[in-house]
Design a protein around this motif. Sequence first.
Motif, short mmCIF file in Angstrom:
data_model
loop_
_atom_site.label_atom_id
_atom_site.label_comp_id
_atom_site.label_asym_id
_atom_site.label_seq_id
_atom_site.Cartn_x
_atom_site.Cartn_y
_atom_site.Cartn_z
N PHE A 181 -8.26 -2.51 1.82
CA PHE A 181 -8.13 -1.03 1.12
C PHE A 181 -7.80 0.14 1.52
CE2 PHE A 181 -10.17 -4.25 -1.84
CZ PHE A 181 -9.36 -4.98 -2.83
N VAL A 182 -6.15 0.17 1.32
CA VAL A 182 -5.67 1.21 1.01
C VAL A 182 -4.97 2.39 0.52
CG1 VAL A 182 -5.37 0.15 4.22
CG2 VAL A 182 -3.52 0.17 2.39
N ASN A 183 -4.64 3.45 1.26
CA ASN A 183 -3.46 4.59 0.03
C ASN A 183 -2.22 4.24 0.06
OD1 ASN A 183 -2.97 5.53 2.16
ND2 ASN A 183 -3.89 7.34 2.22
N ALA A 184 -2.03 4.19 -0.38
CA ALA A 184 -0.38 3.79 -0.78
C ALA A 184 0.20 4.53 0.46
CB ALA A 184 0.40 4.74 -1.92
N GLU A 185 0.21 4.99 1.05
CA GLU A 185 0.92 5.85 2.31
C GLU A 185 0.76 4.78 3.42
OE1 GLU A 185 1.05 9.41 5.41
OE2 GLU A 185 0.03 10.19 3.37
#
Length: 76
Positions: free
Chosen positions: A44-48
């Motif tokens: 899971f990663v951030n939107a950026e």
Amino acid sequence: MKDTFYDVKLRKKVEAEVTEKVKYDNGRHALKAKTKDGRNLTKFVNAEAYTKANVGCCGSKPSAGCCGAKAASKKK
């Protein structure tokens, strides 16, 4: 594009080739990869980081609105 994933079976971080990016209905973003023996890895990663990933959301080449088109087809 390579990234670091946590391999639950091996209980350590591994380097793997990102195969696709996914945007879930709840708004979370993730990158997916496969291990050498074929097991799936998810990070899971951030939107950026999701936007910067140079892979398609369905495993193909990046295209404008790819994930949006995928989400729209599920709603029908």
